[in-house]
Structures are given as structure tokens and as C-alpha cells.
Design an enzyme around this catalytic site. Sequence first.
Site, short mmCIF file in Angstrom:
data_model
loop_
_atom_site.label_atom_id
_atom_site.label_comp_id
_atom_site.label_asym_id
_atom_site.label_seq_id
_atom_site.Cartn_x
_atom_site.Cartn_y
_atom_site.Cartn_z
N GLY A 1 0.83 -1.20 0.00
CA GLY A 1 0.00 0.00 0.00
C GLY A 1 0.86 1.24 0.00
O GLY A 1 2.09 1.15 -0.05
N GLU B 1 6.06 -11.55 -1.53
CA GLU B 1 5.88 -12.99 -1.46
C GLU B 1 4.45 -13.36 -1.14
O GLU B 1 3.73 -12.62 -0.48
CB GLU B 1 6.78 -13.56 -0.35
CG GLU B 1 7.77 -14.60 -0.83
CD GLU B 1 8.64 -15.09 0.31
OE1 GLU B 1 9.71 -14.47 0.53
OE2 GLU B 1 8.23 -16.04 1.00
N GLU C 1 11.03 -8.36 -3.06
CA GLU C 1 10.64 -8.27 -1.67
C GLU C 1 9.15 -8.54 -1.47
O GLU C 1 8.57 -8.12 -0.48
CB GLU C 1 11.01 -6.90 -1.10
CG GLU C 1 12.49 -6.60 -1.19
CD GLU C 1 13.32 -7.51 -0.30
OE1 GLU C 1 12.73 -8.34 0.41
OE2 GLU C 1 14.55 -7.40 -0.34
N GLU D 1 4.97 -2.11 -6.28
CA GLU D 1 5.59 -2.91 -5.22
C GLU D 1 5.66 -4.39 -5.51
O GLU D 1 6.49 -5.09 -4.95
CB GLU D 1 4.82 -2.69 -3.89
CG GLU D 1 4.94 -1.26 -3.38
CD GLU D 1 4.24 -1.06 -2.06
OE1 GLU D 1 4.58 -0.10 -1.36
OE2 GLU D 1 3.35 -1.87 -1.71
N GLU E 1 0.11 1.32 -6.62
CA GLU E 1 1.01 0.81 -5.59
C GLU E 1 1.29 -0.68 -5.79
O GLU E 1 2.41 -1.15 -5.60
CB GLU E 1 0.40 1.03 -4.20
CG GLU E 1 0.35 2.49 -3.77
CD GLU E 1 1.73 3.03 -3.35
OE1 GLU E 1 2.68 2.24 -3.23
OE2 GLU E 1 1.83 4.26 -3.16
N PRO F 1 -6.22 6.94 15.58
CA PRO F 1 -5.17 7.96 15.55
C PRO F 1 -3.76 7.39 15.70
O PRO F 1 -2.81 7.98 15.21
CB PRO F 1 -5.51 8.85 16.76
CG PRO F 1 -6.96 8.63 17.00
CD PRO F 1 -7.24 7.21 16.61
N ASP F 2 -3.61 6.26 16.36
CA ASP F 2 -2.25 5.78 16.66
C ASP F 2 -1.84 4.53 15.88
O ASP F 2 -1.01 3.77 16.32
CB ASP F 2 -2.16 5.48 18.16
CG ASP F 2 -3.24 4.49 18.57
OD1 ASP F 2 -4.10 4.16 17.72
OD2 ASP F 2 -3.22 4.03 19.72
#
Lengths: 229, 229
Positions: free
Chosen positions: A44, A116, A114, A64, A60, A81-82
Amino acid sequence: MKTTQNIQVAVDAIVFGYSKENGVSVLLIKRKYEPFQGQWAIPGGFVKDEESLEAAVERELKEETGVKINYLEQLYTFGEPDRDPRKRILAVAYFGLVKSAQFEKLKASTDAEEAEWFNIKKLPKLAFDHKKVLRIAIERLRSKIKYQPIGFELLDKKFPFSDLEHLYTTLLDRPIDRRNFKKKISHLKILDELPEKAKSKGAGRPGNLFQFNKSRYNELVRKGLHFEL
Amino acid sequence: MKTTQNIQVAVDAIVFGYSKENGVSVLLIKRKYEPFQGQWAIPGGFVKDEESLEAAVERELKEETGVKINYLEQLYTFGEPDRDPRKRILAVAYFGLVKSAQFEKLKASTDAEEAEWFNIKKLPKLAFDHKKVLRIAIERLRSKIKYQPIGFELLDKKFPFSDLEHLYTTLLDRPIDRRNFKKKISHLKILDELPEKAKSKGAGRPGNLFQFNKSRYNELVRKGLHFEL
DNA sequence: ACTTTATTGCGTGAAAACAACACAAAATAT
DNA sequence: ATATTTTGTGTTGTTTTCACGCAATAAAGT
């Protein structure tokens, strides 16, 4: 209007693939940067200012992993938020499927060193809240396959009936009676039986090949019927 | 990490209420400012930096309408770049239900001069892409009520059976056979029949009162059963 | 070549769920 | 008191689901 808000918008793509040998798998990437450098994560990234969410997902994914998606729908938006230790990031998660043929093509892709595929029962430790995200995605796949014909998006265009059966037993994690299953599916008339037979790989009688007939399915939907396993 | 992104995050709340007299209704507000000043719109607003999405929904609803929600779930995220004519706004839409008792309480609220309930079959012209948003929300309500016991969130805690029946006929827009419906619901055993009777308002025999038993429902779910109309 | 093993294809009967249907009981309205 | 409105309940025929066994086809083993 206040412009003081400081939230970044990202998209995540939970992409599933399937093969008889490897079962149901999900596409992950190894993170190159902090935080969570070196850990596995859902692919993402940030949405560009003029780009739709879906376009961001496809971009993306291509960047990727090199994988091209066959089916895409919105899954859920994670906005706590966290979620990210650095700053607030809101992630709109999408749910994607690739055809069996596409599956495993990773090796051929250049950027994909990178990336898989991981069997959904053998997942590695994941970055951020991606364990939770993936759990929700798997739930969605499991439940959706029961009432929407998305299973076909995971198989090749032509497939022997046993592949379909195998997909369902794997995903629902319970045995299915082949005869009743066949009856149920076939009387929906959304599969065309092809004249060809699968060329046998391994022992056993080779099965006939089938193909999902989308327009026939759409007709049924218009008539108010609905697929249900 | 780029911080050049310029997208504002908002939440929208599509809140449904129900009463026998007014049918299924949705809560709308009249916009005070441009754009779309004076038009009806779905309540919502920007998310604060440290606030969860759900908290933002509840705050905005309280500010704009004074209504307290009984059930809340995420509906869909609308992220097209041009949804708002001024700048890009991503809206995470939530889907809420209020109990029949709460419904109509608007008048009592102070801030609510510009909020109103609209029957979902008699909607006014709406601002932004809210017509589309609402269409999706109504679809969700219609389909979800068939396989999840959210209907009870729209009724009072105690209700006569006919209310439930009436809710379903209204929402599904087709007649329901009272006897078969009763059989189906009652053999799920998720309703407790109370000793009291409804006090009759109007002619006709008064009905017994029922109450949704959530823990009994959760048990069923654990056993893999599922509600379905 | 022929026997064994793996896998596909098909049919039937029992049980459960569903759909259609009518009339008596309890309250208010006139 | 009589009419009107609304609730509450039971039976039957039909359809759908579930459980289950065996023959057919091909590859693999000997």
C-alpha cells in the site's frame, strides 16, 4: 473552513490468490524502511492528490509487486489515531483477487524481490495493525464466497469442477459433499460445461472443464435470485 | 515521507429511525454555509487530529442534531477527488440506527432547528454526492436486516410483534405472511415474550410485548447458526 | 497386460424448511 | 349490542437440503 487537519491518506491492498498446491494465499511485501523495517506488511501507500483511491491501489500494487488484480472492492477504512507510530495515517483498505494463472507470477516480476505469497494459515509477523486488517479481510473472503460468485475470480478461466470444490473446502475449512455441491452449483446454471477435458496431471479420471458465465449470472441477479452456498 | 498530500478527512453519518406512523426515515440537516447552502445534506464534519472516526461521528451528530445513536457501523469510504467543489475531501461514511423512542425527539433538542427526519421514500434534493451515499446506505439497511438482527435496534426495547412485522414489510416493500414470519422468528428463540400486553392505542386486540434477547442471539452465532429472513 | 489406486460422475430416499391458507379471540367504535 | 379492527394460532402440500453408495475412467504399479 479549518485547514489545520493533519491526517495522511493511504490505501492498503489485501490481495488473495489460490492454487491447489499452495492453498489460499495473500500477497505481502517486506518493508524497506522504518518503522518496522524488514518486517512483512500489506502492500500500500499514500494517495496522490488527484488520484482516485482505486487508482492508487493499482499503482502501488504494480510498483511494489508487479501483480495485476482481477477483482477489487473496498474492504474497510482504518482510522485510529495511533495506527502508525510517526503520525496519523488513515488507510482505506481494499480487497483484491487474482486468477490462479497470475498467482505465482511474482518471480517473473522485477520489483518483486521483496514480495511474497503466504498461505493464510501460515502468516508471518506483520507490521502496524496489519494482523487485524488481514483478519478482517480473510473473514470477508470467507463470508463473501458463500453468497457471491467471487470464487471464480481465484480460479483459471477454465477449471475442472474439483478445483472449485477444493477451493471451497479449503476456504470454509470443512468438508463438502461433492454431489450436493455439484447439484447446487449446476442448477444455478452459471457454469458452462466445455467439451474439452482437463489433461490429467497425476492419477485419476480427468474431469470436464467448466467456465463461469458472468452474463448468465447477471441475469439471475436481475431476476432477484441469489447464489448461496 | 512526503507531506505534500492535501486531502481532508471527514465523517458522514447516515442515521435511520423508524416509527409505525412515519415509516423508515433518515436524519438530514439543512446546510448553513456554502457550498450547497440551504440544501439538505447528510450530517457530518471534519475529523479532529486526535479523535477516532467513531468519536467524530458521535460528536458531529450531537452538535448538529442532538441525536444519540444506538447502533453504529462503518458503511463505505467515498474518496473521489472531485466530491467537493472546493477541495478534496475524503468522507468515511457511517451507518447508524436509533430506537423508536429516540426517534422524533428532535424537536426537544436545541441545536436541531435545522435537522429533520425524512421518510426514505420522500427524500428532498441533496447536496454533494449525498444522493448516492444515501442510496448505498439504504441498500445496506435493506440487505442487512435480512441476515442480522439490526431491526430490533430500530424498535423500542419492548415491542408488539406487529411492529416487527410492519417494519419488515415496510423496509422490504413486500407483504409478509404473519404466521410464517412468526414461526421463523420465534423458533430462533431470540425473542422473549413478556407477560405484559401492549396498552392498546386504537381499535383491535392488544398484542403481547416482546424483547430482543441479545445474549441468546450471541449463543446462536457461536454455534454457527444464522438468522435469515 | 492386468491389477491396483485415485479421482470423477451420477441418483435416490429421508428429513427439514417453506409457502399457502382461514378462522376464532380480544379489544375499541358506533 | 353489534360492527369493526387487530392479534393469535395450526395444517397440509411442495420444495429444498442432506446423507449416502456405486459405477466409470484414467494413471501408476507389478
